[in-house]
Design a protein around this motif. Structure first.
Motif, short mmCIF file in Angstrom:
data_model
loop_
_atom_site.label_atom_id
_atom_site.label_comp_id
_atom_site.label_asym_id
_atom_site.label_seq_id
_atom_site.Cartn_x
_atom_site.Cartn_y
_atom_site.Cartn_z
N VAL A 83 -0.70 19.45 1.51
CA VAL A 83 -1.70 19.58 0.45
C VAL A 83 -2.00 21.06 0.23
N LEU A 84 -1.86 21.52 -1.01
CA LEU A 84 -2.15 22.91 -1.33
C LEU A 84 -3.63 23.20 -1.14
N GLU A 85 -3.94 24.46 -0.86
CA GLU A 85 -5.31 24.85 -0.54
C GLU A 85 -6.28 24.52 -1.66
N ASP A 86 -5.83 24.67 -2.91
CA ASP A 86 -6.73 24.43 -4.04
C ASP A 86 -6.64 22.99 -4.58
N ASP A 87 -5.98 22.11 -3.83
CA ASP A 87 -5.86 20.71 -4.24
C ASP A 87 -6.83 19.87 -3.42
N ASP A 88 -7.35 18.82 -4.01
CA ASP A 88 -8.33 17.96 -3.35
C ASP A 88 -7.87 16.51 -3.38
N PRO A 89 -7.40 15.98 -2.26
CA PRO A 89 -6.95 14.58 -2.23
C PRO A 89 -8.01 13.59 -2.68
N HIS A 90 -9.27 13.93 -2.55
CA HIS A 90 -10.34 13.03 -2.96
C HIS A 90 -10.41 12.88 -4.48
N SER A 91 -9.75 13.79 -5.19
CA SER A 91 -9.78 13.74 -6.66
C SER A 91 -8.60 12.99 -7.25
N TRP A 92 -7.70 12.49 -6.42
CA TRP A 92 -6.48 11.87 -6.92
C TRP A 92 -6.69 10.42 -7.36
N GLY A 93 -7.78 9.80 -6.99
CA GLY A 93 -8.03 8.42 -7.37
C GLY A 93 -7.47 7.40 -6.40
N ALA A 94 -7.19 7.81 -5.17
CA ALA A 94 -6.70 6.87 -4.16
C ALA A 94 -7.82 5.95 -3.71
N VAL A 118 0.84 -1.19 0.00
CA VAL A 118 0.00 0.00 0.00
C VAL A 118 0.88 1.25 0.00
N MET A 119 0.66 2.13 -0.97
CA MET A 119 1.39 3.39 -1.04
C MET A 119 0.59 4.46 -0.30
N ILE A 120 1.24 5.15 0.61
CA ILE A 120 0.61 6.25 1.34
C ILE A 120 1.33 7.53 0.96
N GLY A 121 0.60 8.52 0.44
CA GLY A 121 1.26 9.74 0.00
C GLY A 121 0.36 10.95 0.12
N ASP A 122 0.98 12.12 0.10
CA ASP A 122 0.24 13.37 0.26
C ASP A 122 0.27 14.23 -1.00
N ALA A 123 0.50 13.60 -2.15
CA ALA A 123 0.50 14.32 -3.42
C ALA A 123 -0.07 13.41 -4.50
N ALA A 124 -0.65 14.04 -5.52
CA ALA A 124 -1.24 13.27 -6.61
C ALA A 124 -0.22 12.37 -7.28
N ARG A 125 1.05 12.79 -7.33
CA ARG A 125 2.08 11.98 -7.98
C ARG A 125 2.30 10.66 -7.23
N ASP A 126 2.11 10.66 -5.91
CA ASP A 126 2.25 9.43 -5.14
C ASP A 126 1.18 8.43 -5.54
N ILE A 127 -0.05 8.92 -5.65
CA ILE A 127 -1.17 8.04 -5.98
C ILE A 127 -1.05 7.55 -7.43
#
Length: 201
Positions: A176-187, A149-158
């Motif tokens: 995580v930048l203010e205008d970034d949404d981790p839910h949109s990264w596909g994790a 399992v990869m755990i990351g705080d950037a879209a590039r990790d996912i």
């Protein structure tokens, strides 16, 4: 959480140029985007490429000299690692930081000998979001990608994990930048605190 030392290095460099310090809160979300991004944050987005590179190398010198002064594990992460180790689960690090920073940082945090693998940004010819670093880490652990399992705080990790065939968890508690949404990264999952990781793993 390396942000305190990385932000400190940027503000020390700004002081060398007679510039006032930037607020920590303004620097923190940018630290996982690399030294070049921090230099642009500190000295302007319109810098010429050669100027960015000169400042980037200077920044790395300053940061390396005080690499692990205030850096620490994110809240709850020490317990996560202890629980994984108690269950016989291997864990490792895949980072875009170059090895000359990664290795002493992990040693300073007391993690180097505990990590099952360490893959730095210059371990291979490519870095995240390429899947090769994740695949290399799995190979070093002797485990198939589908069970790591990869755990990351950037879209590039996912993206790196998904391309490698590994499940992934987005760490919304990271940088995580203010205008970034981790839910949109596909994790496969998004967690707000390190303590939530064990339930998913």
């Amino acid at each position: 959480d390396t942000a305190p030392d990385m932000a400190g290095a940027l503000n020390r460099m700004r002081a060398d140029h007679d510039l006032p310090p930037l607020p920590y809160a303004a620097i923190r979300p940018w630290v996982s985007h690399g030294a070049g991004a921090l230099v642009k944050l500190g000295f302007g987005q319109d810098l010429a490429a050669e100027h960015v590179e000169t400042l980037r190398l200077r920044y790395l010198d300053i940061y390396a000299a005080r690499l692990c002064v205030e850096s620490t594990l994110f809240p709850g992460m020490a317990g996560v690692l202890e629980a994984l180790e108690a269950r016989g689960r291997a864990w490792g690090v895949v980072t875009n930081k170059p090895a000359f920073l990664t290795e002493p940082l992990l040693q300073g945090l007391g993690l180097h000998a505990r990590a099952g693998c360490i893959v730095s940004g210059d371990t291979l010819p490519v870095r995240k979001p390429d899947p090769a670093p994740v695949r290399h880490a799995c190979a070093l652990l002797g485990l198939p990608e589908s069970t790591c399992v990869m755990i990351g705080d950037a879209a590039r990790d996912i993206e790196s994990a998904r391309s490698a065939g590994s499940p992934s968890i987005a760490a919304a508690f990271g940088y995580v930048l203010e205008d970034d949404d981790p839910h949109s990264w596909g994790a496969d999952a998004v967690v707000e605190h390190a303590g939530e990781l064990l339930a998913w793993v």
